[in-house]
Design a protein around this motif. Structure first.
Motif, PDB file in Angstrom:
ATOM      1  N   SER A 199      -3.664  -9.431  -3.038  1.00  0.00           N
ATOM      2  CA  SER A 199      -2.463  -8.720  -2.606  1.00  0.00           C
ATOM      3  C   SER A 199      -2.318  -8.887  -1.104  1.00  0.00           C
ATOM      4  CB  SER A 199      -2.553  -7.223  -2.961  1.00  0.00           C
ATOM      5  OG  SER A 199      -3.596  -6.598  -2.235  1.00  0.00           O
ATOM      6  N   VAL A 200      -1.080  -9.082  -0.659  1.00  0.00           N
ATOM      7  CA  VAL A 200      -0.788  -9.251   0.756  1.00  0.00           C
ATOM      8  C   VAL A 200       0.310  -8.274   1.144  1.00  0.00           C
ATOM      9  CG1 VAL A 200      -0.061 -10.841   2.570  1.00  0.00           C
ATOM     10  CG2 VAL A 200      -1.381 -11.709   0.632  1.00  0.00           C
ATOM     11  N   ASP A 201       0.033  -7.429   2.117  1.00  0.00           N
ATOM     12  CA  ASP A 201       1.048  -6.525   2.660  1.00  0.00           C
ATOM     13  C   ASP A 201       1.514  -7.080   3.995  1.00  0.00           C
ATOM     14  OD1 ASP A 201       0.877  -4.725   0.580  1.00  0.00           O
ATOM     15  OD2 ASP A 201      -0.722  -3.567   1.521  1.00  0.00           O
ATOM     16  N   GLY A 202       2.779  -7.463   4.073  1.00  0.00           N
ATOM     17  CA  GLY A 202       3.350  -7.909   5.329  1.00  0.00           C
ATOM     18  C   GLY A 202       3.922  -6.710   6.071  1.00  0.00           C
ATOM     19  N   VAL A 203       3.556  -6.557   7.323  1.00  0.00           N
ATOM     20  CA  VAL A 203       4.033  -5.403   8.103  1.00  0.00           C
ATOM     21  C   VAL A 203       4.734  -5.883   9.369  1.00  0.00           C
ATOM     22  CG1 VAL A 203       2.242  -3.876   7.215  1.00  0.00           C
ATOM     23  CG2 VAL A 203       1.804  -5.176   9.282  1.00  0.00           C
ATOM     24  N   TYR A 204       5.734  -5.110   9.789  1.00  0.00           N
ATOM     25  CA  TYR A 204       6.456  -5.406  11.018  1.00  0.00           C
ATOM     26  C   TYR A 204       5.977  -4.476  12.123  1.00  0.00           C
ATOM     27  CZ  TYR A 204       9.383  -8.370   8.179  1.00  0.00           C
ATOM     28  OH  TYR A 204       9.818  -9.356   7.351  1.00  0.00           O
ATOM     29  N   THR A 205       5.753  -5.051  13.304  1.00  0.00           N
ATOM     30  CA  THR A 205       5.211  -4.304  14.429  1.00  0.00           C
ATOM     31  C   THR A 205       6.076  -4.559  15.660  1.00  0.00           C
ATOM     32  OG1 THR A 205       3.761  -6.103  15.164  1.00  0.00           O
ATOM     33  CG2 THR A 205       2.891  -4.615  13.471  1.00  0.00           C
ATOM     34  N   ASN A 206       5.626  -4.057  16.809  1.00  0.00           N
ATOM     35  CA  ASN A 206       6.401  -4.256  18.036  1.00  0.00           C
ATOM     36  C   ASN A 206       5.960  -5.492  18.817  1.00  0.00           C
ATOM     37  OD1 ASN A 206       3.922  -3.411  18.924  1.00  0.00           O
ATOM     38  ND2 ASN A 206       4.680  -1.768  20.257  1.00  0.00           N
ATOM     39  N   LYS A 207       5.257  -6.401  18.164  1.00  0.00           N
ATOM     40  CA  LYS A 207       4.822  -7.624  18.826  1.00  0.00           C
ATOM     41  C   LYS A 207       5.934  -8.679  18.799  1.00  0.00           C
ATOM     42  CE  LYS A 207      -0.027  -6.972  17.506  1.00  0.00           C
ATOM     43  NZ  LYS A 207      -1.169  -7.561  16.772  1.00  0.00           N
ATOM     44  N   PHE A 208       5.664  -9.760  19.511  1.00  0.00           N
ATOM     45  CA  PHE A 208       6.571 -10.896  19.489  1.00  0.00           C
ATOM     46  C   PHE A 208       6.760 -11.363  18.044  1.00  0.00           C
ATOM     47  CE2 PHE A 208       8.563 -14.032  22.206  1.00  0.00           C
ATOM     48  CZ  PHE A 208       8.724 -15.118  21.369  1.00  0.00           C
ATOM     49  N   PRO A 209       7.945 -11.896  17.687  1.00  0.00           N
ATOM     50  CA  PRO A 209       8.137 -12.380  16.314  1.00  0.00           C
ATOM     51  C   PRO A 209       7.005 -13.292  15.869  1.00  0.00           C
ATOM     52  CG  PRO A 209      10.194 -12.460  17.500  1.00  0.00           C
ATOM     53  CD  PRO A 209       9.149 -12.057  18.502  1.00  0.00           C
ATOM     54  N   GLY A 210       6.460 -13.028  14.688  1.00  0.00           N
ATOM     55  CA  GLY A 210       5.268 -13.735  14.236  1.00  0.00           C
ATOM     56  C   GLY A 210       5.520 -14.622  13.041  1.00  0.00           C
ATOM     57  N   GLY A 211       4.428 -15.190  12.554  1.00  0.00           N
ATOM     58  CA  GLY A 211       4.477 -16.016  11.358  1.00  0.00           C
ATOM     59  C   GLY A 211       4.502 -17.495  11.622  1.00  0.00           C
ATOM     60  N   VAL A 212       4.702 -17.906  12.869  1.00  0.00           N
ATOM     61  CA  VAL A 212       4.773 -19.330  13.188  1.00  0.00           C
ATOM     62  C   VAL A 212       3.425 -19.785  13.712  1.00  0.00           C
ATOM     63  CG1 VAL A 212       5.893 -21.098  14.575  1.00  0.00           C
ATOM     64  CG2 VAL A 212       7.207 -19.138  13.747  1.00  0.00           C
ATOM     65  N   ALA A 213       2.874 -20.822  13.091  1.00  0.00           N
ATOM     66  CA  ALA A 213       1.588 -21.360  13.533  1.00  0.00           C
ATOM     67  C   ALA A 213       1.809 -22.667  14.280  1.00  0.00           C
ATOM     68  CB  ALA A 213       0.681 -21.604  12.337  1.00  0.00           C
ATOM     69  N   TYR A 214       1.004 -22.894  15.324  1.00  0.00           N
ATOM     70  CA  TYR A 214       1.073 -24.183  16.020  1.00  0.00           C
ATOM     71  C   TYR A 214       0.650 -25.298  15.070  1.00  0.00           C
ATOM     72  CZ  TYR A 214      -0.194 -27.935  19.239  1.00  0.00           C
ATOM     73  OH  TYR A 214      -0.321 -29.139  19.862  1.00  0.00           O
ATOM     74  N   ARG A 215      -0.378 -25.050  14.266  1.00  0.00           N
ATOM     75  CA  ARG A 215      -0.769 -26.010  13.243  1.00  0.00           C
ATOM     76  C   ARG A 215      -0.966 -25.286  11.918  1.00  0.00           C
ATOM     77  NH1 ARG A 215       1.045 -29.517  12.606  1.00  0.00           N
ATOM     78  NH2 ARG A 215      -0.460 -30.530  11.291  1.00  0.00           N
ATOM     79  N   CYS A 216      -0.426 -25.870  10.882  1.00  0.00           N
ATOM     80  CA  CYS A 216      -0.620 -25.413   9.501  1.00  0.00           C
ATOM     81  C   CYS A 216       0.054 -24.080   9.229  1.00  0.00           C
ATOM     82  CB  CYS A 216      -2.101 -25.321   9.141  1.00  0.00           C
ATOM     83  SG  CYS A 216      -2.321 -25.050   7.381  1.00  0.00           S
ATOM     84  N   SER A 217       1.246 -24.154   8.721  1.00  0.00           N
ATOM     85  CA  SER A 217       1.997 -22.941   8.434  1.00  0.00           C
ATOM     86  C   SER A 217       1.735 -22.471   7.007  1.00  0.00           C
ATOM     87  CB  SER A 217       3.492 -23.214   8.630  1.00  0.00           C
ATOM     88  OG  SER A 217       3.904 -24.275   7.795  1.00  0.00           O
ATOM     89  N   PHE A 218       2.504 -21.488   6.600  1.00  0.00           N
ATOM     90  CA  PHE A 218       2.435 -20.934   5.241  1.00  0.00           C
ATOM     91  C   PHE A 218       1.100 -20.272   4.930  1.00  0.00           C
ATOM     92  CE2 PHE A 218       5.899 -23.958   3.401  1.00  0.00           C
ATOM     93  CZ  PHE A 218       6.844 -23.283   4.134  1.00  0.00           C
ATOM     94  N   ARG A 219       0.330 -19.900   5.962  1.00  0.00           N
ATOM     95  CA  ARG A 219      -0.877 -19.083   5.832  1.00  0.00           C
ATOM     96  C   ARG A 219      -2.029 -19.766   5.101  1.00  0.00           C
ATOM     97  NH1 ARG A 219       2.992 -17.692   7.900  1.00  0.00           N
ATOM     98  NH2 ARG A 219       1.941 -19.053   9.346  1.00  0.00           N
ATOM     99  N   VAL A 220      -1.987 -21.091   5.018  1.00  0.00           N
ATOM    100  CA  VAL A 220      -3.058 -21.806   4.342  1.00  0.00           C
ATOM    101  C   VAL A 220      -4.365 -21.710   5.125  1.00  0.00           C
ATOM    102  CG1 VAL A 220      -3.812 -24.076   3.552  1.00  0.00           C
ATOM    103  CG2 VAL A 220      -1.447 -23.354   3.202  1.00  0.00           C
ATOM    104  N   THR A 221      -4.280 -21.802   6.445  1.00  0.00           N
ATOM    105  CA  THR A 221      -5.490 -21.745   7.276  1.00  0.00           C
ATOM    106  C   THR A 221      -6.240 -20.439   7.069  1.00  0.00           C
ATOM    107  OG1 THR A 221      -4.427 -23.140   8.933  1.00  0.00           O
ATOM    108  CG2 THR A 221      -6.354 -21.896   9.631  1.00  0.00           C
TER     109      THR A 221
END
Length: 367
Positions: A79-101
């Motif tokens: 199970s994965v809970d995605g939460v929104y916070t007051n940080k810079f917009p997230g989810g973008v990886a410099y290498r390997c997206s889609f949370r595979v790493t």
């Protein structure tokens, strides 16, 4: 007063568009021999103020369900809970997206801990639990369909390359030596990745399918232009796509122009990210090349006054079966396509293809 901030590349990479802020808890069940029986994972994923990544709509927290990795684990729950916070917009990886790493890190760390608890070698426990070659295609307990793989040779090759038994012996000697200048650790990581974002039955961006495209036009002189829905970021798309066309349609790579990124001329595509350019757009290139080759074969048969069934493609030419001295080159066919085609055929030699892959691809490796 107005303030102007100009950041360096390093500052941009380290402070903006972050990824990896996943807080992961995992449990493994295994028997005393080290055979893994079950996996249970819970993740809290920090997305920042909003999700800046072009994640497929169905997977807002990415494809973390590849977290069973290269292992034949019969039972799994994640199970994965995605939460929104007051940080810079997230989810973008410099290498390997889609949370595979993050998923690879989780399962590999857990397998290491299991090996430690059982007193087993970390290479041995991996070899014991790998999905075998004869089990492919393999359906994971979390719903992915691995099309192919051969994990054991990859790990054995890397172990042989570094002389793993010698490294283990050196490690043991150093740990036994109270005066050793430094200690030595040996890390192993294997992975099965999920890439080739594209299957519209599973992926879309705001309702638009993640297919990709290619348009190829062969000029009368035998040169060609290929227009793509992707855009190179330094991977060498021009070389890769031109080589695909050369091998599939017989047009020399040196006379192929690859044009990307011009939205006024390119066919529609979902672009370059998620390790999708070659498995999705590259497949569209191959399929468009096949269409070019088939029309060219019919024109060649017309020029040779033969049935298309009696003409074969051979590298850069079309040869009459049983008579290798009778052939027409792709350059000759390209010229004929603009003035001498079979009756009822349209002039010209061009094709477009929109490729919607049936599945992701699952590359693997060992470090």
């Amino acid at each position: 007063r107005p303030v102007k901030w100009i950041e360096s590349r390093a500052e941009n990479l380290s402070t903006t568009a972050f990824a990896r802020d996943y807080h992961m808890t995992g449990e493994l069940a295994a028997d005393s021999s080290g055979r893994i029986k079950a996996l249970r994972v819970h993740v809290v994923a920090d997305h920042g103020a909003f999700d800046a990544c072009a994640d497929p709509t169905k997977w807002p927290a990415g494809m973390f369900h590849v977290c069973t990795g290269s292992y034949d684990i019969p039972n799994a729950f994640v199970s994965v809970d995605g939460v929104y916070t007051n940080k810079f917009p997230g989810g973008v990886a410099y290498r390997c997206s889609f949370r595979v790493t993050e998923a690879v890190y989780l399962i590999e760390r857990m397998v290491d801990v299991l090996a430690q608890k059982l007193g087993m070698d970390k290479a041995e426990i991996r070899l014991k639990n790998f999905i075998r070659k004869d089990q492919f295609p393999f359906s994971t307990p979390l719903g992915l369909d691995y099309d192919s793989g051969d994990y054991e040779p990859a790990l054995r090759k890397v172990l042989a390359a570094v002389d793993y038994p010698a490294l283990r012996a050196e490690q043991t000697a150093r740990r036994a030596d109270a005066n050793a200048e430094w200690l030595m650790g040996i890390g192993i990581a294997t992975f099965t990745e999920i890439v080739g974002a594209g299957p519209s039955k599973m992926c879309d961006i705001l309702g638009v399918g993640m297919f990709d495209s290619c348009e190829i036009r062969v000029h009368p002189d035998g040169s060609a232009i290929a227009r793509m829905g992707t855009i190179t970021q330094g991977q060498g798309h021009q070389t890769t796509y031109a080589q695909i066309i050369a091998s599939e349609a017989g047009i020399p790579a040196s006379v192929i122009t690859v044009e990307e990124g011009d939205t006024s001329t390119a066919p529609y595509g979902l672009g370059t990210y998620g390790s999708r350019s070659t498995p999705v757009a590259g497949a569209a290139v191959a399929r468009a090349s096949h269409k070019i080759r088939e029309k060219a074969r019919q024109i060649a048969a017309h020029l040779l006054e033969a049935s298309p069934d009696d003409v074969e493609f051979d590298l850069d030419r079309f040869v009459l079966k049983g008579s290798p001295e009778q052939f027409k080159t792709i350059k000759q066919v390209a010229w004929a396509a603009y003035h001498n085609v079979p009756e009822g055929m349209e002039m010209g030699l061009e094709a477009v293809d929109y490729y919607d892959p049936p599945n992701f691809t699952f590359p693997f490796g060992a470090y």
